[in-house]
Design a protein around this motif. Structure first.
Motif, PDB file in Angstrom:
ATOM      1  N   UNK A 165      24.175  20.370  12.053  1.00 48.45           N
ATOM      2  CA  UNK A 165      23.988  21.090  10.791  1.00 48.45           C
ATOM      3  C   UNK A 165      24.302  22.573  10.940  1.00 48.45           C
ATOM      4  N   UNK A 166      23.897  23.160  12.054  1.00 51.85           N
ATOM      5  CA  UNK A 166      24.180  24.573  12.277  1.00 51.85           C
ATOM      6  C   UNK A 166      25.679  24.843  12.314  1.00 51.85           C
ATOM      7  N   UNK A 167      26.417  23.995  13.003  1.00 48.36           N
ATOM      8  CA  UNK A 167      27.873  24.191  13.082  1.00 48.36           C
ATOM      9  C   UNK A 167      28.551  23.923  11.745  1.00 48.36           C
ATOM     10  N   UNK A 168      28.068  22.914  11.020  1.00 51.94           N
ATOM     11  CA  UNK A 168      28.623  22.640   9.698  1.00 51.94           C
ATOM     12  C   UNK A 168      28.324  23.794   8.741  1.00 51.94           C
ATOM     13  N   UNK A 169      27.147  24.383   8.879  1.00 48.10           N
ATOM     14  CA  UNK A 169      26.771  25.530   8.036  1.00 48.10           C
ATOM     15  C   UNK A 169      27.686  26.720   8.322  1.00 48.10           C
ATOM     16  N   UNK A 170      27.945  26.964   9.607  1.00 48.04           N
ATOM     17  CA  UNK A 170      28.837  28.066   9.977  1.00 48.04           C
ATOM     18  C   UNK A 170      30.252  27.832   9.445  1.00 48.04           C
ATOM     19  N   UNK A 171      30.726  26.590   9.541  1.00 44.41           N
ATOM     20  CA  UNK A 171      32.061  26.276   9.037  1.00 44.41           C
ATOM     21  C   UNK A 171      32.139  26.459   7.526  1.00 44.41           C
ATOM     22  N   UNK A 172      31.073  26.069   6.818  1.00 43.73           N
ATOM     23  CA  UNK A 172      31.053  26.218   5.370  1.00 43.73           C
ATOM     24  C   UNK A 172      31.073  27.692   4.966  1.00 43.73           C
ATOM     25  N   UNK A 173      30.311  28.520   5.678  1.00 40.89           N
ATOM     26  CA  UNK A 173      30.308  29.951   5.381  1.00 40.89           C
ATOM     27  C   UNK A 173      31.661  30.586   5.692  1.00 40.89           C
ATOM     28  N   UNK A 174      32.319  30.095   6.736  1.00 43.11           N
ATOM     29  CA  UNK A 174      33.659  30.598   7.061  1.00 43.11           C
ATOM     30  C   UNK A 174      34.631  30.263   5.930  1.00 43.11           C
ATOM     31  N   UNK A 175      34.468  29.081   5.335  1.00 44.36           N
ATOM     32  CA  UNK A 175      35.319  28.688   4.218  1.00 44.36           C
ATOM     33  C   UNK A 175      35.080  29.607   3.020  1.00 44.36           C
ATOM     34  N   UNK A 176      33.813  29.927   2.760  1.00 41.91           N
ATOM     35  CA  UNK A 176      33.489  30.842   1.666  1.00 41.91           C
ATOM     36  C   UNK A 176      34.124  32.208   1.911  1.00 41.91           C
ATOM     37  N   UNK A 177      34.002  32.694   3.146  1.00 44.90           N
ATOM     38  CA  UNK A 177      34.568  34.003   3.489  1.00 44.90           C
ATOM     39  C   UNK A 177      36.087  34.011   3.324  1.00 44.90           C
ATOM     40  N   UNK A 178      36.746  32.956   3.818  1.00 43.18           N
ATOM     41  CA  UNK A 178      38.196  32.870   3.709  1.00 43.18           C
ATOM     42  C   UNK A 178      38.641  32.803   2.250  1.00 43.18           C
ATOM     43  N   UNK A 179      37.929  32.021   1.439  1.00 45.16           N
ATOM     44  CA  UNK A 179      38.255  31.914   0.016  1.00 45.16           C
ATOM     45  C   UNK A 179      38.099  33.259  -0.677  1.00 45.16           C
ATOM     46  N   UNK A 180      37.051  33.982  -0.303  1.00 44.65           N
ATOM     47  CA  UNK A 180      36.835  35.300  -0.900  1.00 44.65           C
ATOM     48  C   UNK A 180      37.960  36.261  -0.526  1.00 44.65           C
ATOM     49  N   UNK A 181      38.415  36.195   0.723  1.00 44.11           N
ATOM     50  CA  UNK A 181      39.514  37.056   1.166  1.00 44.11           C
ATOM     51  C   UNK A 181      40.803  36.725   0.412  1.00 44.11           C
ATOM     52  N   UNK A 182      41.050  35.426   0.170  1.00 43.59           N
ATOM     53  CA  UNK A 182      42.238  35.015  -0.579  1.00 43.59           C
ATOM     54  C   UNK A 182      42.190  35.561  -2.009  1.00 43.59           C
ATOM     55  N   UNK A 183      41.026  35.420  -2.645  1.00 38.51           N
ATOM     56  CA  UNK A 183      40.875  35.921  -4.006  1.00 38.51           C
ATOM     57  C   UNK A 183      41.050  37.441  -4.059  1.00 38.51           C
ATOM     58  N   UNK A 184      40.510  38.120  -3.059  1.00 37.64           N
ATOM     59  CA  UNK A 184      40.656  39.572  -3.015  1.00 37.64           C
ATOM     60  C   UNK A 184      42.126  39.980  -2.886  1.00 37.64           C
ATOM     61  N   UNK A 185      42.848  39.242  -2.033  1.00 41.33           N
ATOM     62  CA  UNK A 185      44.283  39.547  -1.858  1.00 41.33           C
ATOM     63  C   UNK A 185      45.074  39.299  -3.133  1.00 41.33           C
ATOM     64  N   UNK A 186      44.780  38.186  -3.812  1.00 40.64           N
ATOM     65  CA  UNK A 186      45.482  37.849  -5.067  1.00 40.64           C
ATOM     66  C   UNK A 186      45.187  38.902  -6.144  1.00 40.64           C
ATOM     67  N   UNK A 187      43.914  39.289  -6.230  1.00 42.41           N
ATOM     68  CA  UNK A 187      43.563  40.302  -7.221  1.00 42.41           C
ATOM     69  C   UNK A 187      44.239  41.648  -6.927  1.00 42.41           C
ATOM     70  N   UNK A 188      44.419  41.916  -5.624  1.00 39.63           N
ATOM     71  CA  UNK A 188      45.093  43.156  -5.241  1.00 39.63           C
ATOM     72  C   UNK A 188      46.575  43.133  -5.613  1.00 39.63           C
ATOM     73  N   UNK A 189      47.189  41.943  -5.504  1.00 39.77           N
ATOM     74  CA  UNK A 189      48.594  41.807  -5.874  1.00 39.77           C
ATOM     75  C   UNK A 189      48.799  41.997  -7.366  1.00 39.77           C
ATOM     76  N   UNK A 190      47.835  41.551  -8.161  1.00 38.28           N
ATOM     77  CA  UNK A 190      47.935  41.675  -9.610  1.00 38.28           C
ATOM     78  C   UNK A 190      47.910  43.144 -10.040  1.00 38.28           C
ATOM     79  N   UNK A 191      47.098  43.945  -9.344  1.00 40.37           N
ATOM     80  CA  UNK A 191      47.017  45.355  -9.701  1.00 40.37           C
ATOM     81  C   UNK A 191      48.255  46.132  -9.264  1.00 40.37           C
TER      82      UNK A 191
END
Length: 258
Positions: free
Chosen positions: A232-258
């Motif tokens: 569970x601990x490793x799955x939790x870490x992997x899930x948080x990494x996915x959230x972080x990566x998704x947030x970085x992708x959204x940030x990059x896309x929003x930056x391209x729009x501006x």
């Protein structure tokens, strides 16, 4: 927002719930009669959750977009493992265990609630009851009677279904063993107590053997529980990494729009 963000968020939350289940099992390794719980996951339906009256818009009453439900898996239920645990030889006169199937039954005299348990660490408790006579002031005369209890305010039921009056504290008591056709869905109330539901069928006399001066230990296995915690601990870490990566992708896309 892309679905990977929601998949990671839901996954992290569900792994926390799984950690709670196995953490509780570990905490009860030394609890007599405790039955370990197992986590069961299920895939979420691949569709959008829509509020009542907003099926066409896909938005809630405040206008916000509804959270998609087809985003990974969730902790669907927890099953109880009713396998028999190890045996402890205590030598105490009022300790009992059941070898085989069945439960002890205890009743709360204030609410008349009857619950089931495999924890046979009983004690002798006193209870005042009317003797049938009256004193000089016309008040009922109370007599002190001793009964077998679970030491938590509930009294143990005997073979005939009544509470057990103790005449000799060193003698074995006629503790009742009760059982059901199946245990699926049996409600885990707290600690080591359970309550039957309709699907469990009618109550019947248990086939297990009553043994005095011994107790059944918890059936939770420390090695198995720790391995589940690490998963569970490793799955939790992997899930948080996915959230972080998704947030970085959204940030990059929003930056391209501006």
């Amino acid at each position: 927002m892309n679905q990977s963000f929601f998949i990671g968020a839901v996954g992290a939350h569900q792994q926390l719930k799984r950690l709670t289940v196995h953490g509780n099992n570990i905490a009860n390794l030394n609890t007599y009669g405790f039955k370990a719980e197992k986590s069961r996951f299920a895939a979420l339906m691949y569709d959008d959750v829509k509020a009542v009256g907003t099926a066409e818009t896909g938005r809630d009453t405040e206008g916000y977009e509804m959270l998609p439900s087809g985003v990974g898996a969730a902790l669907w239920t927890t099953d109880t493992d009713f396998a028999m645990g190890p045996v402890a030889d205590t030598g105490r006169d009022q300790d009992y265990m059941i070898a085989g199937d069945g439960f002890f039954a205890v009743v709360d005299l204030q609410t008349n609630e009857v619950t089931l348990t495999r924890n046979g660490a009983f004690v002798i408790s006193e209870l005042m009851r009317p003797s049938g006579g009256l004193d000089e002031e016309g008040q009922p005369i109370l007599e002190r009677i001793y009964y077998l209890s679970d030491n938590q305010g509930r009294f143990v039921l005997g073979e005939t279904g009544g509470i057990i009056e103790v005449a000799d504290e060193h003698e074995a008591q006629p503790v009742g063993i009760f059982d059901y056709a199946n245990y699926d869905g049996m409600e885990h109330i707290d600690g080591t107590r359970f309550q039957a539901i309709d699907k469990n069928g009618g109550i019947r006399r248990g086939t297990g053997k009553l043994i005095q001066k011994k107790l059944e230990m918890s059936n939770a296995d420390l090695a198995d529980e720790l391995s589940k915690v690490i998963e569970s601990q490793r799955a939790y870490q992997a899930a948080l990494k996915m959230v972080q990566t998704s947030d970085e992708i959204e940030t990059t896309i929003n930056g391209l729009r501006s």
